[in-house]
Write a protein that holds these residues in place. Sequence first.
Motif, PDB file in Angstrom:
ATOM      1  N   SER A  22       0.842  -1.209   0.000  1.00  0.00           N
ATOM      2  CA  SER A  22       0.000   0.000   0.000  1.00  0.00           C
ATOM      3  C   SER A  22       0.872   1.251   0.000  1.00  0.00           C
ATOM      4  O   SER A  22       0.579   2.225  -0.704  1.00  0.00           O
ATOM      5  CB  SER A  22      -0.915   0.018   1.230  1.00  0.00           C
ATOM      6  N   THR A  23       1.952   1.210   0.772  1.00  0.00           N
ATOM      7  CA  THR A  23       2.871   2.347   0.849  1.00  0.00           C
ATOM      8  C   THR A  23       3.446   2.651  -0.530  1.00  0.00           C
ATOM      9  O   THR A  23       3.456   3.803  -0.976  1.00  0.00           O
ATOM     10  CB  THR A  23       4.030   2.008   1.824  1.00  0.00           C
ATOM     11  N   GLN A  24       3.905   1.626  -1.212  1.00  0.00           N
ATOM     12  CA  GLN A  24       4.544   1.839  -2.519  1.00  0.00           C
ATOM     13  C   GLN A  24       3.529   2.180  -3.602  1.00  0.00           C
ATOM     14  O   GLN A  24       3.847   2.909  -4.546  1.00  0.00           O
ATOM     15  CB  GLN A  24       5.393   0.623  -2.908  1.00  0.00           C
ATOM     16  N   ILE A  25       2.320   1.675  -3.487  1.00  0.00           N
ATOM     17  CA  ILE A  25       1.284   2.025  -4.467  1.00  0.00           C
ATOM     18  C   ILE A  25       0.976   3.523  -4.359  1.00  0.00           C
ATOM     19  O   ILE A  25       0.861   4.228  -5.360  1.00  0.00           O
ATOM     20  CB  ILE A  25       0.021   1.148  -4.278  1.00  0.00           C
ATOM     21  N   ARG A  26       0.882   4.008  -3.116  1.00  0.00           N
ATOM     22  CA  ARG A  26       0.633   5.452  -2.921  1.00  0.00           C
ATOM     23  C   ARG A  26       1.746   6.276  -3.561  1.00  0.00           C
ATOM     24  O   ARG A  26       1.512   7.275  -4.219  1.00  0.00           O
ATOM     25  CB  ARG A  26       0.558   5.776  -1.422  1.00  0.00           C
ATOM     26  N   ARG A  27       2.981   5.822  -3.360  1.00  0.00           N
ATOM     27  CA  ARG A  27       4.124   6.577  -3.900  1.00  0.00           C
ATOM     28  C   ARG A  27       4.164   6.524  -5.421  1.00  0.00           C
ATOM     29  O   ARG A  27       4.459   7.521  -6.080  1.00  0.00           O
ATOM     30  CB  ARG A  27       5.428   6.051  -3.304  1.00  0.00           C
ATOM     31  N   LEU A  28       3.864   5.364  -5.984  1.00  0.00           N
ATOM     32  CA  LEU A  28       3.849   5.253  -7.447  1.00  0.00           C
ATOM     33  C   LEU A  28       2.754   6.144  -8.024  1.00  0.00           C
ATOM     34  O   LEU A  28       2.928   6.789  -9.061  1.00  0.00           O
ATOM     35  CB  LEU A  28       3.649   3.787  -7.875  1.00  0.00           C
ATOM     36  N   CYS A  29       1.645   6.197  -7.315  1.00  0.00           N
ATOM     37  CA  CYS A  29       0.530   7.029  -7.756  1.00  0.00           C
ATOM     38  C   CYS A  29       0.964   8.496  -7.797  1.00  0.00           C
ATOM     39  O   CYS A  29       0.690   9.211  -8.780  1.00  0.00           O
ATOM     40  CB  CYS A  29      -0.612   6.806  -6.767  1.00  0.00           C
ATOM     41  N   SER A  30       1.676   8.942  -6.768  1.00  0.00           N
ATOM     42  CA  SER A  30       2.161  10.338  -6.748  1.00  0.00           C
ATOM     43  C   SER A  30       3.119  10.581  -7.913  1.00  0.00           C
ATOM     44  O   SER A  30       3.054  11.618  -8.579  1.00  0.00           O
ATOM     45  CB  SER A  30       2.918  10.656  -5.455  1.00  0.00           C
ATOM     46  N   TYR A  31       4.011   9.618  -8.150  1.00  0.00           N
ATOM     47  CA  TYR A  31       4.964   9.741  -9.259  1.00  0.00           C
ATOM     48  C   TYR A  31       4.213   9.891 -10.585  1.00  0.00           C
ATOM     49  O   TYR A  31       4.530  10.742 -11.415  1.00  0.00           O
ATOM     50  CB  TYR A  31       5.895   8.526  -9.281  1.00  0.00           C
ATOM     51  N   LEU A  32       3.194   9.049 -10.775  1.00  0.00           N
ATOM     52  CA  LEU A  32       2.433   9.093 -12.030  1.00  0.00           C
ATOM     53  C   LEU A  32       1.695  10.420 -12.163  1.00  0.00           C
ATOM     54  O   LEU A  32       1.656  11.026 -13.240  1.00  0.00           O
ATOM     55  CB  LEU A  32       1.454   7.918 -12.101  1.00  0.00           C
ATOM     56  N   GLU A  33       1.133  10.879 -11.054  1.00  0.00           N
ATOM     57  CA  GLU A  33       0.395  12.150 -11.104  1.00  0.00           C
ATOM     58  C   GLU A  33       1.324  13.298 -11.464  1.00  0.00           C
ATOM     59  O   GLU A  33       0.945  14.205 -12.204  1.00  0.00           O
ATOM     60  CB  GLU A  33      -0.354  12.386  -9.790  1.00  0.00           C
ATOM     61  N   GLU A  34       2.575  13.231 -10.955  1.00  0.00           N
ATOM     62  CA  GLU A  34       3.566  14.251 -11.332  1.00  0.00           C
ATOM     63  C   GLU A  34       3.820  14.239 -12.840  1.00  0.00           C
ATOM     64  O   GLU A  34       4.149  15.257 -13.430  1.00  0.00           O
ATOM     65  CB  GLU A  34       4.896  13.994 -10.622  1.00  0.00           C
ATOM     66  N   ARG A  35       3.687  13.048 -13.450  1.00  0.00           N
ATOM     67  CA  ARG A  35       3.882  12.950 -14.907  1.00  0.00           C
ATOM     68  C   ARG A  35       2.589  13.238 -15.676  1.00  0.00           C
ATOM     69  O   ARG A  35       2.525  13.026 -16.881  1.00  0.00           O
ATOM     70  CB  ARG A  35       4.351  11.527 -15.269  1.00  0.00           C
ATOM     71  N   GLY A  36       1.563  13.661 -14.945  1.00  0.00           N
ATOM     72  CA  GLY A  36       0.294  14.016 -15.588  1.00  0.00           C
ATOM     73  C   GLY A  36      -0.596  12.820 -15.892  1.00  0.00           C
ATOM     74  O   GLY A  36      -1.513  12.899 -16.716  1.00  0.00           O
TER      75      GLY A  36
ATOM     76  N   SER B 151      13.270  -4.485   2.197  1.00  0.00           N
ATOM     77  CA  SER B 151      13.778  -4.169   3.542  1.00  0.00           C
ATOM     78  C   SER B 151      14.419  -2.778   3.567  1.00  0.00           C
ATOM     79  O   SER B 151      14.736  -2.257   4.628  1.00  0.00           O
ATOM     80  CB  SER B 151      14.793  -5.229   3.999  1.00  0.00           C
ATOM     81  N   GLY B 152      14.575  -2.175   2.396  1.00  0.00           N
ATOM     82  CA  GLY B 152      15.189  -0.847   2.313  1.00  0.00           C
ATOM     83  C   GLY B 152      14.223   0.260   2.728  1.00  0.00           C
ATOM     84  O   GLY B 152      13.112  -0.009   3.207  1.00  0.00           O
ATOM     85  N   SER B 153      14.669   1.498   2.513  1.00  0.00           N
ATOM     86  CA  SER B 153      13.829   2.635   2.908  1.00  0.00           C
ATOM     87  C   SER B 153      12.680   2.802   1.912  1.00  0.00           C
ATOM     88  O   SER B 153      12.787   2.387   0.752  1.00  0.00           O
ATOM     89  CB  SER B 153      14.661   3.916   2.954  1.00  0.00           C
ATOM     90  N   ARG B 154      11.624   3.427   2.375  1.00  0.00           N
ATOM     91  CA  ARG B 154      10.467   3.696   1.503  1.00  0.00           C
ATOM     92  C   ARG B 154      10.910   4.438   0.237  1.00  0.00           C
ATOM     93  O   ARG B 154      10.433   4.170  -0.852  1.00  0.00           O
ATOM     94  CB  ARG B 154       9.440   4.550   2.246  1.00  0.00           C
ATOM     95  N   GLU B 155      11.827   5.403   0.433  1.00  0.00           N
ATOM     96  CA  GLU B 155      12.273   6.261  -0.679  1.00  0.00           C
ATOM     97  C   GLU B 155      13.032   5.442  -1.730  1.00  0.00           C
ATOM     98  O   GLU B 155      12.789   5.569  -2.926  1.00  0.00           O
ATOM     99  CB  GLU B 155      13.188   7.386  -0.170  1.00  0.00           C
ATOM    100  N   ASP B 156      13.988   4.602  -1.255  1.00  0.00           N
ATOM    101  CA  ASP B 156      14.796   3.816  -2.197  1.00  0.00           C
ATOM    102  C   ASP B 156      13.917   2.861  -3.005  1.00  0.00           C
ATOM    103  O   ASP B 156      14.100   2.688  -4.216  1.00  0.00           O
ATOM    104  CB  ASP B 156      15.868   3.007  -1.450  1.00  0.00           C
ATOM    105  N   ILE B 157      12.984   2.235  -2.321  1.00  0.00           N
ATOM    106  CA  ILE B 157      12.098   1.284  -3.007  1.00  0.00           C
ATOM    107  C   ILE B 157      11.259   2.026  -4.050  1.00  0.00           C
ATOM    108  O   ILE B 157      11.122   1.595  -5.195  1.00  0.00           O
ATOM    109  CB  ILE B 157      11.183   0.552  -1.986  1.00  0.00           C
ATOM    110  N   ALA B 158      10.727   3.174  -3.635  1.00  0.00           N
ATOM    111  CA  ALA B 158       9.879   3.964  -4.545  1.00  0.00           C
ATOM    112  C   ALA B 158      10.671   4.393  -5.787  1.00  0.00           C
ATOM    113  O   ALA B 158      10.146   4.350  -6.906  1.00  0.00           O
ATOM    114  CB  ALA B 158       9.322   5.178  -3.815  1.00  0.00           C
ATOM    115  N   SER B 159      11.957   4.764  -5.597  1.00  0.00           N
ATOM    116  CA  SER B 159      12.759   5.204  -6.747  1.00  0.00           C
ATOM    117  C   SER B 159      12.980   4.043  -7.712  1.00  0.00           C
ATOM    118  O   SER B 159      12.930   4.226  -8.932  1.00  0.00           O
ATOM    119  CB  SER B 159      14.135   5.696  -6.316  1.00  0.00           C
ATOM    120  N   GLU B 160      13.254   2.864  -7.156  1.00  0.00           N
ATOM    121  CA  GLU B 160      13.502   1.690  -8.008  1.00  0.00           C
ATOM    122  C   GLU B 160      12.254   1.380  -8.852  1.00  0.00           C
ATOM    123  O   GLU B 160      12.347   1.123 -10.059  1.00  0.00           O
ATOM    124  CB  GLU B 160      13.850   0.495  -7.099  1.00  0.00           C
TER     125      GLU B 160
END
Length: 212
Positions: free
Chosen positions: A18-32, A189-198
């Motif tokens: 759920s955490t990563q889905i939220r982050r991917l969603c934000s990334y996609l929204e930034e791309r319009g 097991s990494g940080s939320r940020e690192d996983i989201a970037s990958e």
Amino acid sequence: MSEGLFITFEGIDGCGKSTQIRRLCSYLEERGISPVMVREPGGTVVGEKIREILLDKKNDGMGPVCELLLFEAARAQITEEVIRPSLEEGRVVICDRFFDSTFAYQGHARGLGDSKVSGLNLVATSGLSPDVTFVLDIDPYEALERRGIRGEAEDRMEALGVSFQDKVREGYLMLCERFPDRVVRIDASGSREDIASEIAAKVGKMLDGRIC
Ligand SMILES: Nc1ncnc2c1ncn2[C@@H]1O[C@H](COP(=O)(O)OP(=O)(O)OP(=O)(O)O)[C@@H](O)[C@H]1O
Ligand SMILES: [Mg+2]
């Protein structure tokens, strides 16, 4: 019309989907891009009712085949009602669990076997497969700790214990080996940020390569 992109997230309970889905969603929204987000089991009126039955701790007498069929029933509904039409419109669809969960949980951890599960998966999805699947791989003890911090009551599936989660994890790792072009193992097991970037890097590449 451009083709849609179908992304699924998998992994044991509490691995960070759920955490990563939220982050991917934000990334996609930034791309319009405004993605369609759904979860399994559920995501439709009928599916949410099936979800309640599946997760209700009172239903501890449920047999593994009954469980398998209920998951597939919910999947059939969400595939036809939401996922396929959205992809046909060219949307990006993000699904919190899809048929790989059934391989890992019912096929592998419950021991129902691959052939039964793949046959039913095919019926439920009429052959629809994700373009990419992220398996968030983590030690079950670490996931348990994370869920403990979150402090939510366990549901019927979550209450199955660490050895069951270990088997589920094993099932997922088998899928990563079997379908290396589609199923991507992410060290969760990494940080939320690192996983989201990958994840964003991989999805970004797929979007750039899309025929529009
Ligand atoms: N990379 C991380 N590092 C530390 N904690 C994390 C990380 N990712 C998620 N968490 C925390 O772990 C808990 C479980 O995460 P999350 O709810 O995203 O997992 P989930 O896979 O969706 O779980 P479920 O299977 O129960 O839906 C949450 O409290 C979340 O904030
Ligand atoms: Mg979740």
